[in-house]
Design a protein around this motif. Structure first.
Motif, short mmCIF file in Angstrom:
data_model
loop_
_atom_site.label_atom_id
_atom_site.label_comp_id
_atom_site.label_asym_id
_atom_site.label_seq_id
_atom_site.Cartn_x
_atom_site.Cartn_y
_atom_site.Cartn_z
N MET A 1 0.82 -1.20 0.00
CA MET A 1 0.00 0.00 0.00
C MET A 1 0.86 1.26 0.00
O MET A 1 1.65 1.48 0.91
N THR A 2 0.71 2.05 -1.05
CA THR A 2 1.36 3.35 -1.13
C THR A 2 0.33 4.36 -1.60
O THR A 2 -0.38 4.12 -2.57
N VAL A 3 0.24 5.46 -0.89
CA VAL A 3 -0.67 6.53 -1.27
C VAL A 3 0.18 7.75 -1.59
O VAL A 3 1.08 8.11 -0.82
N GLU A 4 -0.08 8.36 -2.74
CA GLU A 4 0.65 9.55 -3.14
C GLU A 4 -0.34 10.70 -3.30
O GLU A 4 -1.32 10.57 -4.04
N VAL A 5 -0.08 11.79 -2.60
CA VAL A 5 -0.96 12.94 -2.62
C VAL A 5 -0.18 14.12 -3.19
O VAL A 5 0.89 14.47 -2.69
N GLU A 6 -0.72 14.71 -4.25
CA GLU A 6 -0.07 15.86 -4.86
C GLU A 6 -0.78 17.12 -4.42
O GLU A 6 -2.01 17.16 -4.32
N GLY A 7 -0.03 18.15 -4.10
CA GLY A 7 -0.58 19.41 -3.64
C GLY A 7 0.51 20.44 -3.52
O GLY A 7 1.47 20.42 -4.30
N ARG A 8 0.40 21.28 -2.52
CA ARG A 8 1.41 22.32 -2.29
C ARG A 8 1.89 22.26 -0.85
O ARG A 8 1.09 22.16 0.07
N CYS A 9 3.21 22.30 -0.71
CA CYS A 9 3.78 22.32 0.64
C CYS A 9 3.46 23.66 1.29
O CYS A 9 3.02 24.60 0.61
N ALA A 10 3.68 23.79 2.55
CA ALA A 10 3.36 25.00 3.30
C ALA A 10 4.06 26.22 2.71
O ALA A 10 3.47 27.28 2.55
N ALA A 11 5.34 26.06 2.35
CA ALA A 11 6.10 27.20 1.81
C ALA A 11 5.53 27.67 0.49
O ALA A 11 5.38 28.87 0.25
#
Length: 167
Positions: free
Chosen positions: A152-162
């Motif tokens: 099981m691997t989940v990859e979430v794409e988004g934006r880091c805090a910076a």
């Protein structure tokens, strides 16, 4: 621990050499050997600011080992993955150091523990998290669908805090 671990090293607090020494000791305890070549590939992965692809590793490796070929890197990567020292980030087709390999072994997750990656689509920073609630939710959904997960691997794409602050 900061969300985006720097250079694949736990919280950026441990030196690459100390991490390599721990990896060698962990391999030895399991009856495996972190050879000079494998150590060098792991060093390159740990020192990379973002997940790094096999051919980028090969280019860097050739600076010290001119005869290095793709199978050289792929064999080393296979070993490092089997030992739980690196992960392949499928979305990026690249590799990162496991940010808590020995902690995962200690909690019973073993070499192929369930993990999640948070990938910044702006700067490429990638953080590994191991949240059991996410793993349990995916496993529960799989069971409900009559599916038995093996890995099981989940990859979430988004934006880091910076990057979220800037844009």
């Amino acid at each position: 621990m900061p969300l985006m671990a720097e250079a694949g090293i736990m919280a950026g607090t441990q030196s690459v050499e100390a991490t390599l020494d721990e990896a060698a000791a962990a391999c030895a305890a399991r009856g495996a050997q972190l050879t000079d070549l494998r150590r060098q590939v792991l060093r390159l992965i740990l020192a990379a600011p973002h997940p790094i692809g096999a051919y980028a590793l090969l280019d860097q490796l050739r600076a010290e080992r001119p005869g290095a070929a793709p199978p050289t890197v792929y064999r080393a990567l296979d070993f490092l993955r089997q030992q739980g020292l690196v992960h392949r980030v499928e979305r990026l087709n690249a590799f990162v150091g496991c940010t808590g390999a020995e902690a995962h072994h200690a909690c019973g997750h073993g070499h192929d523990h369930p993990h999640q990656f948070l990938i910044c689509s702006v700067c490429g920073a990638t953080a590994e998290v191991c949240d059991s609630r996410v793993s349990e939710a995916v496993a529960s959904a799989a069971r409900a669908a009559g599916f038995r997960p093996v890995r099981m691997t989940v990859e979430v794409e988004g934006r880091c805090a910076a990057c979220a602050e800037v844009t």
